[in-house]
Design an enzyme around this catalytic site. Sequence first.
Site, short mmCIF file in Angstrom:
data_model
loop_
_atom_site.label_atom_id
_atom_site.label_comp_id
_atom_site.label_asym_id
_atom_site.label_seq_id
_atom_site.Cartn_x
_atom_site.Cartn_y
_atom_site.Cartn_z
N TYR A 29 36.20 25.36 47.18
CA TYR A 29 36.97 26.58 47.46
C TYR A 29 36.14 27.54 48.31
CZ TYR A 29 39.27 31.06 46.55
OH TYR A 29 39.87 32.29 46.70
N GLU A 51 45.61 36.33 42.10
CA GLU A 51 44.62 37.36 41.81
C GLU A 51 45.09 38.22 40.65
OE1 GLU A 51 41.70 37.41 42.85
OE2 GLU A 51 41.68 36.27 44.71
N TRP A 59 37.76 33.51 37.97
CA TRP A 59 38.54 32.89 39.04
C TRP A 59 38.54 31.37 38.90
CZ3 TRP A 59 42.44 33.59 41.89
CH2 TRP A 59 42.71 32.74 42.97
#
Length: 206
Positions: A29, A51, A59
């Site tokens: 990522y 988000e 995350w």
Amino acid sequence: MSGVDGVITGEDGNSRCWWCVSDAEYIRYHDEEWGRPVVEDRLLFEKICLEGFQAGLSWLTILRKRNAFRKGFAKFQIKKVAKFGQADIERLVVDAGIVRHRGKIESTINNANRALELIDEFGSLAKYFWQYEPAHSQVIRTQGDIVPQIEESKAMSKDLKKRGWSFVGPTTCYAFMQSMGMVNDHLQECDRWSEIEDLRTVFKRP
């Protein structure tokens, strides 16, 4: 591994921001997605929704569940999500593949409808969001230089809330700005920093 000021050099010889090196999916990522400029409305909608789901979580948790989120939310196709009803909410609340937070699920459906309103007004989500790009981006040299929000993310959050969006606080908006390439918050000694700078230089703003 060795590192200095938040930059870690891995066994592959690549230098990366410290936060991604604990997991292979996180590394991918960081290397292939984070900070690259995005203008596709569907992907922008996905990013800001995820988000919002991330608030209070890591995350990496969201990243590992992203495919399930995409399946549950019709690949974040805005018009489809905007039509979700109570049955969809109940389906998602029991979906173990995602974050089963009723408020955030309902927020995503609400925000899809608000996104359609923005598209009607501005022509695209990209045109709306990119107006908040800072005139001057800070260069992040050390881990300590990273901030949780900036004036532009505060302004974005305030306007989105005024327009009826939810789970879009200034910290969430700034994480979104980092993710979709509005700012380059790779550390300067990270191998990706110069690559993202080059992409941002030639990137055509909407």
